[in-house]
Every structure is written in structure tokens, then in C-alpha cells.
Design a protein around this motif. Structure first.
Motif, short mmCIF file in Angstrom:
data_model
loop_
_atom_site.label_atom_id
_atom_site.label_comp_id
_atom_site.label_asym_id
_atom_site.label_seq_id
_atom_site.Cartn_x
_atom_site.Cartn_y
_atom_site.Cartn_z
N ASP A 146 -18.01 -20.67 13.04
CA ASP A 146 -19.17 -20.36 12.21
C ASP A 146 -19.70 -18.97 12.51
O ASP A 146 -19.99 -18.20 11.59
CB ASP A 146 -20.27 -21.40 12.43
N GLY A 147 -19.83 -18.64 13.78
CA GLY A 147 -20.33 -17.31 14.13
C GLY A 147 -19.42 -16.20 13.68
O GLY A 147 -19.86 -15.17 13.17
N SER A 148 -18.12 -16.41 13.83
CA SER A 148 -17.15 -15.38 13.44
C SER A 148 -17.14 -15.16 11.94
O SER A 148 -16.99 -14.03 11.48
CB SER A 148 -15.75 -15.75 13.91
N TYR A 183 -27.69 0.24 11.26
CA TYR A 183 -28.29 -0.81 10.44
C TYR A 183 -27.39 -2.05 10.40
O TYR A 183 -27.86 -3.18 10.40
CB TYR A 183 -28.57 -0.32 9.03
N ALA A 184 -26.09 -1.83 10.36
CA ALA A 184 -25.15 -2.95 10.40
C ALA A 184 -25.26 -3.68 11.73
O ALA A 184 -25.19 -4.92 11.77
CB ALA A 184 -23.72 -2.46 10.17
N PHE A 185 -25.46 -2.93 12.82
CA PHE A 185 -25.63 -3.56 14.13
C PHE A 185 -26.86 -4.45 14.14
O PHE A 185 -26.80 -5.60 14.58
CB PHE A 185 -25.74 -2.51 15.24
N PHE A 186 -28.00 -3.95 13.65
CA PHE A 186 -29.22 -4.76 13.64
C PHE A 186 -29.07 -5.99 12.75
O PHE A 186 -29.53 -7.08 13.09
CB PHE A 186 -30.43 -3.93 13.22
N ALA A 187 -28.42 -5.82 11.61
CA ALA A 187 -28.18 -6.96 10.71
C ALA A 187 -27.30 -7.99 11.40
O ALA A 187 -27.56 -9.20 11.35
CB ALA A 187 -27.54 -6.49 9.41
N GLY A 188 -26.25 -7.54 12.07
CA GLY A 188 -25.34 -8.44 12.77
C GLY A 188 -26.01 -9.14 13.94
O GLY A 188 -25.81 -10.35 14.15
N LEU A 189 -26.78 -8.39 14.71
CA LEU A 189 -27.46 -8.99 15.86
C LEU A 189 -28.47 -10.05 15.41
O LEU A 189 -28.50 -11.16 15.95
CB LEU A 189 -28.15 -7.91 16.70
N ALA A 190 -29.26 -9.71 14.40
CA ALA A 190 -30.23 -10.68 13.87
C ALA A 190 -29.52 -11.91 13.32
O ALA A 190 -29.97 -13.05 13.53
CB ALA A 190 -31.09 -10.03 12.79
N THR A 191 -28.41 -11.70 12.63
CA THR A 191 -27.67 -12.82 12.06
C THR A 191 -27.04 -13.68 13.15
O THR A 191 -27.07 -14.91 13.08
CB THR A 191 -26.58 -12.31 11.10
N ALA A 192 -26.48 -13.06 14.18
CA ALA A 192 -25.87 -13.81 15.28
C ALA A 192 -26.92 -14.64 16.02
O ALA A 192 -26.68 -15.81 16.35
CB ALA A 192 -25.16 -12.86 16.25
N ILE A 193 -28.09 -14.07 16.25
CA ILE A 193 -29.16 -14.81 16.92
C ILE A 193 -29.64 -15.96 16.03
O ILE A 193 -29.74 -17.11 16.48
CB ILE A 193 -30.33 -13.88 17.30
N GLY A 194 -29.93 -15.64 14.77
CA GLY A 194 -30.41 -16.68 13.85
C GLY A 194 -29.39 -17.80 13.66
O GLY A 194 -29.74 -18.99 13.67
N ALA A 195 -28.14 -17.43 13.49
CA ALA A 195 -27.09 -18.44 13.29
C ALA A 195 -26.90 -19.27 14.55
O ALA A 195 -26.70 -20.49 14.47
CB ALA A 195 -25.77 -17.76 12.90
N GLY A 196 -26.97 -18.65 15.72
CA GLY A 196 -26.83 -19.37 16.97
C GLY A 196 -27.94 -20.40 17.16
O GLY A 196 -27.68 -21.55 17.51
N VAL A 197 -29.16 -20.01 16.89
CA VAL A 197 -30.30 -20.93 17.01
C VAL A 197 -30.17 -22.05 15.97
O VAL A 197 -30.33 -23.24 16.28
CB VAL A 197 -31.64 -20.19 16.86
N SER A 198 -29.84 -21.68 14.74
CA SER A 198 -29.69 -22.67 13.68
C SER A 198 -28.61 -23.70 14.00
O SER A 198 -28.81 -24.91 13.86
CB SER A 198 -29.36 -21.95 12.36
N MET A 199 -27.44 -23.22 14.43
CA MET A 199 -26.35 -24.13 14.76
C MET A 199 -26.67 -24.98 15.99
O MET A 199 -26.25 -26.13 16.06
CB MET A 199 -25.05 -23.35 14.96
N GLY A 229 -20.52 -14.34 16.49
CA GLY A 229 -21.16 -13.37 15.61
C GLY A 229 -21.43 -12.02 16.25
O GLY A 229 -21.37 -10.98 15.60
N VAL A 230 -21.69 -12.02 17.54
CA VAL A 230 -22.07 -10.76 18.18
C VAL A 230 -20.85 -9.90 18.53
O VAL A 230 -20.96 -8.66 18.59
CB VAL A 230 -22.96 -11.01 19.42
N LEU A 231 -19.69 -10.51 18.73
CA LEU A 231 -18.51 -9.73 19.13
C LEU A 231 -18.16 -8.64 18.11
O LEU A 231 -17.92 -7.49 18.48
CB LEU A 231 -17.32 -10.64 19.38
N HIS A 232 -18.11 -8.99 16.84
CA HIS A 232 -17.77 -7.96 15.85
C HIS A 232 -19.00 -7.18 15.37
O HIS A 232 -18.89 -6.31 14.51
CB HIS A 232 -16.97 -8.54 14.66
N THR A 233 -20.15 -7.47 15.96
CA THR A 233 -21.36 -6.68 15.73
C THR A 233 -21.40 -5.49 16.68
O THR A 233 -21.83 -4.40 16.31
CB THR A 233 -22.61 -7.56 15.94
#
Length: 169
Positions: free
Chosen positions: A32-34, A53-69, A102-106
Motif C-alpha cells: 500500500d505504501g509503495s 514540493y514532491a518531497f513534502f507531498a510524499g512525506l505527508a502522504t506516507a505519514i497519513g497513509a501509515g496512520v490510516s493503515m 511510501g517514504v523510500l521513494h520520497t
């Protein structure tokens, strides 16, 4: 591939327990994260050409997805009926796997040069997909090539859609 090993009943139960309670939640999170974080990262990268900006979007998404999952897995069942173990532990494993996936490719978007960041991110994604295919092969007996192709198709669809959205912006 070697012949399947016959396990005693207790060994079989230990392996089954490990797969249900540890490996499967980790695998769900990593996949899911990947995959789920690709869309926002690449949409922002292609729309702005700004790795930051892509880094901040990816970091926010990885954190949000991790908490959600983590919450999703932890609240899905108590584990009593299914034998899937402690829901809090499963949630933590799934959430951590999702964040990691999610964070690895961020991280490559910390590189300030747009093209270099994209190339390193794509190489990281390839590494992630190979690793996921290996994990599915190793722990779940799924063919390596079949695993890689199925995961890569999902990633390609997501990346293609997000690239098209980013290019339209």
C-alpha cells in the motif's frame, strides 16, 4: 524451486501464525505504501518540477497513509475469530510498513535537481517492486516473476495517471 517441506503440526501452526500476524500485515503495508504514495508524489513532481514540493507531498502522504493503515488494520478485527493476533501489533506493523513503503521513494526528492531526483526515485521504485516480489515469493510461495509483474502493473497504472494529472497542471 525445491520440493515443499513437510512440517509437523506445531511447526505448521507457528509458520501460519507468523504469516497471518506478522508477514501479511507487513506485506499489506509495504504494498500500500509503495503504490498509494506514487500518485501524489509524481503528480506534484510533474506539475511543479520542484523536487522539494514532491518531497513534502510524499512525506505527508506516507505519514497519513501509515496512520490510516495502522488504524484500519488495528480496527479490522480483534484477531480472536480469525487467528490474526493482537490488533494493535498488526496495526503497528501495517502502519510502519505503509510509511516505509511510501517514504523510500520520497527521499530522492531531497535531491534539488529535478531530473536526477526523478531518476533516483524511479530506481528506488524498481528496487521496491523487486523487494516486494521477493517477499511474496519467499513467504507466500507466489512466483517471483508473477509477483513482480502484478505489482509493477499496479505501480505503472498509478504512475501513469499521476503523471498525466501532473502534466495537465
Amino acid at each position: 524451486m525445491s520440493a515443499p517441506t513437510l512440517l509437523s503440526q506445531p511447526e505448521h501452526e507457528i509458520k501460519r501464525s507468523f504469516l497471518l500476524q506478522r508477514a501479511q500485515p507487513a506485506m499489506n503495508g509495504l504494498i500500500d505504501g509503495s503504490l498509494s504514495t506514487l500518485a501524489p508524489i509524481f503528480a506534484v513532481a510533474f506539475a511543479t518540477h520542484q523536487p522539494r514540493y514532491a518531497f513534502f507531498a510524499g512525506l505527508a502522504t506516507a505519514i497519513g497513509a501509515g496512520v490510516s493503515m495502522a488504524f484500519s488494520e488495528g480496527l479490522s478485527d480483534t484477531g480472536d475469530l480469525t487467528g490474526r493476533g493482537n490488533p494493535y501489533l498488526r496495526g503497528a506493523i501495517t502502519g510502519a510498513g505503509t510509511f516505509l513503503g511510501g517514504v523510500l521513494h520520497t527521499l530522492p526528492f531531497l535531491i534539488p535537481q529535478y531530473r536526477v531526483a526523478l531518476i533516483v526515485a524511479l530506481a528506488t521504485i524498481t528496487f521496491e517492486l523487486l523487494t516486494l516480489a521477493w517477499i511474496r515469493w519467499r513467504f507466500f510461495g507466489t512466483g517471483f516473476l508473477r509477483s513482480f509483474v502484478s505489482i509493477a502493473i499496479g505501480g505503472a497504472v498509478i504512475a501513469g495517471v499521476s503523471a498525466a494529472l501532473g502534466a495537465a497542471g
